[in-house]
Design a protein around this motif. Structure first.
Motif, PDB file in Angstrom:
ATOM      1  N   ARG A   1       0.822  -1.215   0.000  1.00 42.54           N
ATOM      2  CA  ARG A   1       0.000   0.000   0.000  1.00 42.54           C
ATOM      3  C   ARG A   1       0.855   1.265   0.000  1.00 42.54           C
ATOM      4  O   ARG A   1       0.603   2.182  -0.756  1.00 42.54           O
ATOM      5  CB  ARG A   1      -0.907  -0.031   1.225  1.00 42.54           C
ATOM      6  N   ILE A   2       1.882   1.292   0.822  1.00 40.24           N
ATOM      7  CA  ILE A   2       2.701   2.504   0.909  1.00 40.24           C
ATOM      8  C   ILE A   2       3.521   2.708  -0.357  1.00 40.24           C
ATOM      9  O   ILE A   2       3.685   3.827  -0.822  1.00 40.24           O
ATOM     10  CB  ILE A   2       3.575   2.531   2.168  1.00 40.24           C
ATOM     11  N   LYS A   3       4.025   1.623  -0.944  1.00 43.85           N
ATOM     12  CA  LYS A   3       4.788   1.767  -2.187  1.00 43.85           C
ATOM     13  C   LYS A   3       3.883   2.258  -3.319  1.00 43.85           C
ATOM     14  O   LYS A   3       4.297   3.048  -4.145  1.00 43.85           O
ATOM     15  CB  LYS A   3       5.460   0.450  -2.561  1.00 43.85           C
ATOM     16  N   ASN A   4       2.649   1.809  -3.309  1.00 46.84           N
ATOM     17  CA  ASN A   4       1.694   2.213  -4.336  1.00 46.84           C
ATOM     18  C   ASN A   4       1.239   3.664  -4.147  1.00 46.84           C
ATOM     19  O   ASN A   4       1.052   4.393  -5.114  1.00 46.84           O
ATOM     20  CB  ASN A   4       0.483   1.273  -4.305  1.00 46.84           C
ATOM     21  N   ASP A   5       1.066   4.092  -2.891  1.00 50.00           N
ATOM     22  CA  ASP A   5       0.472   5.395  -2.603  1.00 50.00           C
ATOM     23  C   ASP A   5       1.466   6.459  -2.158  1.00 50.00           C
ATOM     24  O   ASP A   5       1.051   7.546  -1.750  1.00 50.00           O
ATOM     25  CB  ASP A   5      -0.589   5.247  -1.495  1.00 50.00           C
ATOM     26  N   ILE A   6       2.774   6.194  -2.226  1.00 54.18           N
ATOM     27  CA  ILE A   6       3.755   7.111  -1.652  1.00 54.18           C
ATOM     28  C   ILE A   6       3.676   8.518  -2.251  1.00 54.18           C
ATOM     29  O   ILE A   6       3.785   9.513  -1.528  1.00 54.18           O
ATOM     30  CB  ILE A   6       5.197   6.542  -1.749  1.00 54.18           C
ATOM     31  N   GLN A   7       3.475   8.622  -3.546  1.00 53.40           N
ATOM     32  CA  GLN A   7       3.414   9.950  -4.154  1.00 53.40           C
ATOM     33  C   GLN A   7       2.197  10.726  -3.651  1.00 53.40           C
ATOM     34  O   GLN A   7       2.288  11.931  -3.363  1.00 53.40           O
ATOM     35  CB  GLN A   7       3.404   9.849  -5.695  1.00 53.40           C
ATOM     36  N   ASP A   8       1.048  10.058  -3.525  1.00 53.97           N
ATOM     37  CA  ASP A   8      -0.148  10.725  -2.995  1.00 53.97           C
ATOM     38  C   ASP A   8       0.051  11.132  -1.541  1.00 53.97           C
ATOM     39  O   ASP A   8      -0.371  12.214  -1.123  1.00 53.97           O
ATOM     40  CB  ASP A   8      -1.374   9.805  -3.098  1.00 53.97           C
ATOM     41  N   ILE A   9       0.682  10.282  -0.763  1.00 52.58           N
ATOM     42  CA  ILE A   9       0.925  10.577   0.649  1.00 52.58           C
ATOM     43  C   ILE A   9       1.836  11.797   0.774  1.00 52.58           C
ATOM     44  O   ILE A   9       1.583  12.702   1.574  1.00 52.58           O
ATOM     45  CB  ILE A   9       1.544   9.357   1.361  1.00 52.58           C
TER      46      ILE A   9
ATOM     47  N   GLN B   1      -0.115  14.953  -0.098  1.00 53.97           N
ATOM     48  CA  GLN B   1      -0.976  15.353   1.025  1.00 53.97           C
ATOM     49  C   GLN B   1      -0.159  16.015   2.128  1.00 53.97           C
ATOM     50  O   GLN B   1      -0.583  17.016   2.709  1.00 53.97           O
ATOM     51  CB  GLN B   1      -1.698  14.132   1.609  1.00 53.97           C
ATOM     52  N   ALA B   2       1.010  15.468   2.409  1.00 55.59           N
ATOM     53  CA  ALA B   2       1.871  16.040   3.449  1.00 55.59           C
ATOM     54  C   ALA B   2       2.310  17.449   3.069  1.00 55.59           C
ATOM     55  O   ALA B   2       2.318  18.355   3.904  1.00 55.59           O
ATOM     56  CB  ALA B   2       3.080  15.139   3.683  1.00 55.59           C
ATOM     57  N   GLU B   3       2.662  17.648   1.816  1.00 55.86           N
ATOM     58  CA  GLU B   3       3.094  18.968   1.350  1.00 55.86           C
ATOM     59  C   GLU B   3       1.946  19.978   1.412  1.00 55.86           C
ATOM     60  O   GLU B   3       2.136  21.115   1.826  1.00 55.86           O
ATOM     61  CB  GLU B   3       3.644  18.864  -0.074  1.00 55.86           C
TER      62      GLU B   3
ATOM     63  N   VAL C   1      11.166   4.967   1.329  1.00 53.44           N
ATOM     64  CA  VAL C   1      10.282   4.190   0.460  1.00 53.44           C
ATOM     65  C   VAL C   1      10.565   4.492  -1.013  1.00 53.44           C
ATOM     66  O   VAL C   1      10.392   3.640  -1.878  1.00 53.44           O
ATOM     67  CB  VAL C   1       8.799   4.456   0.803  1.00 53.44           C
ATOM     68  N   LEU C   2      11.039   5.692  -1.296  1.00 51.18           N
ATOM     69  CA  LEU C   2      11.311   6.087  -2.678  1.00 51.18           C
ATOM     70  C   LEU C   2      12.613   5.506  -3.233  1.00 51.18           C
ATOM     71  O   LEU C   2      12.832   5.527  -4.441  1.00 51.18           O
ATOM     72  CB  LEU C   2      11.360   7.617  -2.769  1.00 51.18           C
ATOM     73  N   LEU C   3      13.457   4.987  -2.373  1.00 49.30           N
ATOM     74  CA  LEU C   3      14.726   4.426  -2.833  1.00 49.30           C
ATOM     75  C   LEU C   3      14.497   3.163  -3.659  1.00 49.30           C
ATOM     76  O   LEU C   3      13.657   2.330  -3.309  1.00 49.30           O
ATOM     77  CB  LEU C   3      15.629   4.084  -1.642  1.00 49.30           C
ATOM     78  N   PRO C   4      15.259   2.989  -4.750  1.00 45.54           N
ATOM     79  CA  PRO C   4      15.098   1.775  -5.570  1.00 45.54           C
ATOM     80  C   PRO C   4      15.390   0.496  -4.791  1.00 45.54           C
ATOM     81  O   PRO C   4      14.803  -0.546  -5.049  1.00 45.54           O
ATOM     82  CB  PRO C   4      16.110   1.952  -6.707  1.00 45.54           C
TER      83      PRO C   4
END
Length: 191
Positions: free
Chosen positions: A73-81, A84-86, A150-153
């Motif tokens: 879930r977090i890998k899929n939604d990281i950009q949206d999260i 939202q934080a920004e 989470v964004l790291l390859p």
């Protein structure tokens, strides 16, 4: 965080770290879920069902299923999260336009008044605490470093190398709470 994170010792002295303890809430009654263990895995179940059968949520949620679900879930939604934080950070900055210099000057004036005996210690402490709370709230929060991981390859390999304690700290940094019923998970991320 120490009171929320459970590290249990078994009767044999074995230490068990429950990665999600204190973070899970029952979907039915809203209570924080209790740790549960069978012979092969760690898990969680509704505290109200476990201790007095006053909730209908009697399913055990195993830690490995929950962990795999949350990772996906977090890998899929990281950009949206992160978006939202920004957005929330910008809203805070706009709504909390606090003059930090003015607050610091007020603290200096308060110190002078106290030293000259114009206010008593109780009033001084109350005023200082209120002003320091305003200053603490005005601080711009740094980006969440765990979110950046989470964004790291190589995140998958990195996460697998974490100890149970490190995994627990990682999830506490990212998740506010997760609403759970059986295999239904609704994570609420810290943004």
């Amino acid at each position: 965080m120490k009171k929320n994170g459970k590290i249990r010792k078994s009767k044999t002295g074995e230490v068990r770290t429950y990665i999600f303890s204190g973070l899970l809430k029952c979907k039915e009654c809203g209570t924080v879920m209790a740790s549960a263990r069978n012979n092969t895995s760690l898990g969680y179940r509704c505290r109200h069902w476990r201790f007095n059968r006053s909730c209908d949520n009697n399913k055990v949620t195993t830690e490995n299923v929950l962990e795999a679900n949350l990772l996906a879930r977090i890998k899929n939604d990281i950009q949206d999260i992160k978006l939202q934080a920004e957005i929330k950070r910008k809203e805070r900055e706009e709504s909390e336009a606090i003059d930090v210099d003015a607050i610091q000057e007020e603290l200096k004036r308060l110190n002078v008044m106290f030293r000259k005996g114009r206010i008593d210690e109780e009033e001084y402490d109350a005023e200082c605490e209120a002003l320091e709370n305003i200053l603490n709230d005005a601080e711009v929060k740094e980006p969440n470093s765990s979110m950046e991981l989470v964004l790291l390859p190589e995140f998958d390999e990195l996460y697998q190398s974490f100890s149970r304690e490190e995994r627990r700290n990682f999830w506490r940094d990212i998740i506010d709470h997760v609403v759970v019923k059986g295999r239904e998970f609704d994570p609420h991320f810290s943004v």
